[in-house]
Design an enzyme around this catalytic site. Sequence first.
Site, short mmCIF file in Angstrom:
data_model
loop_
_atom_site.label_atom_id
_atom_site.label_comp_id
_atom_site.label_asym_id
_atom_site.label_seq_id
_atom_site.Cartn_x
_atom_site.Cartn_y
_atom_site.Cartn_z
N ARG A 1 -19.45 13.25 12.86
CA ARG A 1 -20.02 12.56 12.22
C ARG A 1 -20.99 12.07 12.22
O ARG A 1 -22.41 11.99 11.76
CB ARG A 1 -19.06 12.18 10.87
N LEU B 1 -5.80 11.82 7.97
CA LEU B 1 -4.54 11.70 7.42
C LEU B 1 -3.17 12.01 8.31
O LEU B 1 -2.87 12.03 8.42
CB LEU B 1 -4.96 12.97 6.77
N GLY C 1 -0.43 4.61 0.30
CA GLY C 1 -1.07 5.66 0.36
C GLY C 1 -0.64 6.29 1.84
O GLY C 1 0.53 6.71 1.78
N LEU C 2 -1.43 7.55 2.47
CA LEU C 2 -0.08 8.54 3.48
C LEU C 2 0.26 7.47 4.11
O LEU C 2 1.56 7.71 4.21
CB LEU C 2 -1.37 9.02 4.08
N ALA C 3 0.52 6.55 4.42
CA ALA C 3 1.13 5.52 6.05
C ALA C 3 2.17 4.73 4.91
O ALA C 3 3.23 4.82 5.47
CB ALA C 3 -0.22 4.87 6.46
N HIS D 1 -17.98 5.69 4.52
CA HIS D 1 -16.86 6.53 4.37
C HIS D 1 -15.69 5.94 4.66
O HIS D 1 -14.25 5.50 4.39
CB HIS D 1 -17.38 8.28 4.57
N ARG E 1 -13.93 7.94 14.58
CA ARG E 1 -13.12 9.05 14.01
C ARG E 1 -13.54 10.37 13.37
O ARG E 1 -14.75 10.78 13.14
CB ARG E 1 -12.14 9.14 12.41
N GLY F 1 0.95 -1.47 -0.14
CA GLY F 1 0.39 -0.28 0.64
C GLY F 1 1.07 1.91 0.11
O GLY F 1 1.54 1.82 0.87
N SER G 1 -16.95 16.86 0.78
CA SER G 1 -16.50 17.71 2.28
C SER G 1 -16.63 18.00 3.53
O SER G 1 -17.61 19.61 3.29
CB SER G 1 -14.87 18.73 1.79
#
Lengths: 254, 637
Positions: B330, B441, B42-44, B401, B435, B40, B284
Site C-alpha cells: 500500500r 483482521l 471490534g474484532l479484537a 486508512h 501493514r 471496544g 478494497s
Amino acid sequence: MKLTLHIWRQKNASSPGKMVRYETDANEHMSFLEMLDVLNEGLIAKGEEPVAFDHDCREGICGSCGFVINGVAHGPLPSTTVCQLHMRHFKDGDELYLEPWRAAAFPVIKDLVVDRSAFDRIIAAGGYISVSTGSAVDANALPVRKKDSDMAMDAAQCIGCGACVAACPNASASLFLSAKMSHLGLLPQGQPERMERALNMVAAANEGLFGSCTNIGECEAVCPKGIRLEFIARMNRDFLKAAWTFRQERVESD
Amino acid sequence: MKLDARIPSGPIEKKWEKCRFDMKLVNPANKRKFSVIVVGTGLAGGSAAATMGELGYNVKAFCFQDSPRRAHSIAAQGGINAAKNYQNDGDSIYRLFYDTVKGGDFRAREANVYRLAEISVNIIDQCVAQGVPFAREYGGLLANRSFGGAQVSRTFYARGQTGQQLLLGCYQALERQVQAGRVTMYARHEMLELIVIGGKARGIVTRNLVTGKIESHIADAVVLATGGYGNVFYLSTNAKGSNTTAIWRAHRKGALFANPCFTQIHPTCIPVSGDYQSKLTLMSESLRNDGRIWVPVQKGDKRKPSQIPEGERDYYLERRYPSFGNLVPRDVASRAAKGACDEGRGVGETGLGVYLDFGDAIRRLGKGVVAERYGNLFEMYERITGEDPYTVPMRIFPAIHYTMGGLWVDYRLMSTIPGLFVIGEANFSDHGANRLGASALMQGLADGYFVLPYTIGDYLANTKLDMVDASHAEARQAEADANGQVKKLLGIGGKRTVDSFHREMGKMMWDECGMSRNAKGLEKAIGRIAELEQEFWKNVTVTGAGEELNQSLEKAGRLADFFELAQLMCRDAKERNESCGGHFREEFQTPEGEAMRNDDDYCYAAAWEYKGPGKKHELHREALSFEYVHLAQRSYK
C-alpha cells in the site's frame, strides 16, 4: 439546491416531540448525512442544538444510521442506507419530512436517535453457533455446497439497522430474525441448534414488543441490503417444525 | 525507563509454545473470581471479551456505539490472511511471517509477527465453525484471493464484506456470553479516563452517552481494544466515531505510545469531492487483483479515459514494479499515485486521482465474473460518484486508512502500566511501518481469540491484587477529572464549531504529516497545531448540557485528545530521520524516489513517555533485531 426540511425534534425519551421546519442549502455531491452536517453547523453557529442522528461508518455497512424520509425508511433510493444516499437524487425546492424509526420496540432517545438494543437481545437469545474458541476443526474439513454458502451470505448481509421494523405496519422484526436464522440454518455448522434457535429468537422478539408478520413485504422493499422475503418463509418453516418437535420436551419441562 | 518486551528465548517457531507453557494458569474454578474490563467491541475487543467469558472470567465490555456489532472492523472489505496453503502455491507460516516483516519495512517485532502467522490458521478454523460464510469453490472448499505484498493466494474473504462477517461471528459469540451472564455489555458508553491504583490498571471512568452520567468501573485488569486514530486527519476511511481518547488517556496515565507517526495511506479510495466532505470511502485493495492502475502519459490530458489510446496511458505500477505490478504494498502504491498527480498527470476535476480500470478484466473474464468478485464494491462506487465502473474506469486516490502506531505492548500484549493490555489496531506491535492488506483482521482476531486470553491469565495468577472499589481516592480523582473536562468544554462558549477546528487541524496533518513529510514542514505543523489547540480552548462552542445525549460534546472531547496526539505524531515523524514504510521523509530517498531506511540509527520502535501537560515527551527506544528475516532494502521491482 434549496431544501425545506421538517425534522422530528425530541429532547429525550420522556419529553414530547414535534416537527420543526428548517431551510437549508445542499449540492448534488453531498451525502444526505453531509447535508445534515451542514445544517447542524449552521444551527450550532446560531447557538441552537444540532439535530441528533446515529451514524458511524458512513459506508452503509455498520447499520448505525437510518431514519424515515417522506414516509420511506432510508429514503427513496432502493438498497441504500441514508449515509449512502446522495443529494443528486433530490431536486431544488424539495420538501422533506425526517422522522425516527417508529416502533414500540425502538423507543426514541433523542431527535432521530432510537434505542435498538432489542435487536441485541434477540441475537443473545440464540443468533449464534455455540463454538467456544479453540474447539474448531480444520476449516476445510467441512465442505459446504457453494449454493448454500452463497445463500447464507445473502442472508448474513443484514446490517441490523432496523428499517424493516420501521417500515412494517405491525413493527415486526421478522426480516431481521429470519436473516440470522437463514444464515445459520443454511450451513451445516448451524444444524445442531437450528430448532432451539428458531424458538428462542422468536420468543425474544415477542418479549421485545415486536409485532407479528402478516407478509406485507414493506420490509423487503426498504431493506438496504436486499434481504429477501423468502427468508421469512424459511423461518416460519423452522419455527413450526421446532414448535412440534419440541412440544413434548416443553410439556415435560413445564 | 527500561522497556522489556519479554520475548521468550529459543528458536522463533518455539517461542509462543514456550511462552504458553511458562505462563501460570488460573484454576477454572477461580476464573469467576476475576473481573476484566474490555473497552471496544471490534474484532479484537469482541473476540477477547467473548473468549474470556467462555473461559469463565467476569467480563464487562464497553463500546460507544449503540451496539457492539457496529464497531468499525465491520467496514473491512477485502479479506483476512492465513497461512493455510490450501492453494498449494508455496505458502507457509514462515512465508506469511517473512512477507509481513518485509512488508512492514523491518520495523515490527519478529517474535510477534511469527506468532501472528502461526495463529492465522486457527482463526480461519474458528470463524468457519462460527458460521462465517467465506467464499467457496464449487467443490465446497474455501476460496482464496491474492492481496498486495504477497505472491501467494492466502486471503480468505466473504464477498467485499469480510470484516462484517468476521465481526458478526465475534459479536454473536459475545452475545452468547451476555446471555450466559459472563459478559455484561455497556453500549453507548465512552471511556474518558483510566484508573490506576498502586501502579496497576484497575478500572475506567465512563460517560453514559444517553444520560451523561459519569461513573467508575473497577476490575482486576483492563483491556483496551479501541482501534486506530486515523481521524486525527479529519478525513479518513475510519468511522466518524473512531477516536484516540481511550488510548490517549491511558498514555497520559503512564502507558508509552509507540511509533505514532506510522500511519497507513490506502491507495484505493474514492477521491475528495468538496469542502463539506465528512469522510472518505475505501475501495478494497482486492480490486487491484484485476484492476489496472494508470494515468495519461501527457500532463494535463483532459480527454475522457475512453478517448485516450492504449499507447498514451502509463500503467505506472506495472512499469516501475514489473514483478508485483498493481499488487505492490500500500505505501508504495500510494506514493506512486501521489507522484503521478504531483507531475500534473492526475485525473478527475481536482487532478487528485488516478484510474483503476477494469476494462481488461471484463474482456478477459466477462462481466459476470467481475460482478461476482467485486459487485458490491462497484455498486458502492456508483452510489457515491454517480459513475458506472463497468463502463468508465474508477477514479481513486490515497486516503488515511490505518494506524500502525499505538500503545507500546510487550510480547504478552501488556502496556507499560501493569494490568493494562492493549490489543488490535490500538497497539503498535505487528505491522511495523506498513501493514499488508488483509492483515488487520488477522491481527485483531489473533490478539483477541488466541493471545490475550492466555497472557491475561498469567498476569492475574501472578499478581497480588488489593481489594478496591469505586470509592478509592484514585477512582474519585479520575471521575473528577472527567467531570471537570466536560464542564470546561461546555463552559467555553466561543464562536467556532468543533468540526471547523477538526477540519483545520486535519488539513495541516495531511499536508505536513501525510504521504510525505519533511523536517521543516513538521516543525511548522507542530507550532500551528499548538496555536490552534490554544484557540480551541478559548473559542470552541459546544451546545447543550452534560446530562443528556450530546454529540457535540462527544466530538469536542475526542478532538481535545487528537490535538495532543497530532503534535506527538509530528514530533515522532521529525525525530525519525529515515524513510520506512508509510513514513516517507523527503530528505531520505533513493535517486529513483524509493524510501531509504537507515538501519544503523533507526532500527527501533520509538516509545514516547508523557511527562505532564505542556511538557515535552521523552523518547525511549526498543531496539529491534532481525535474526530470521535479514535486513534488506525492500524491493518489489
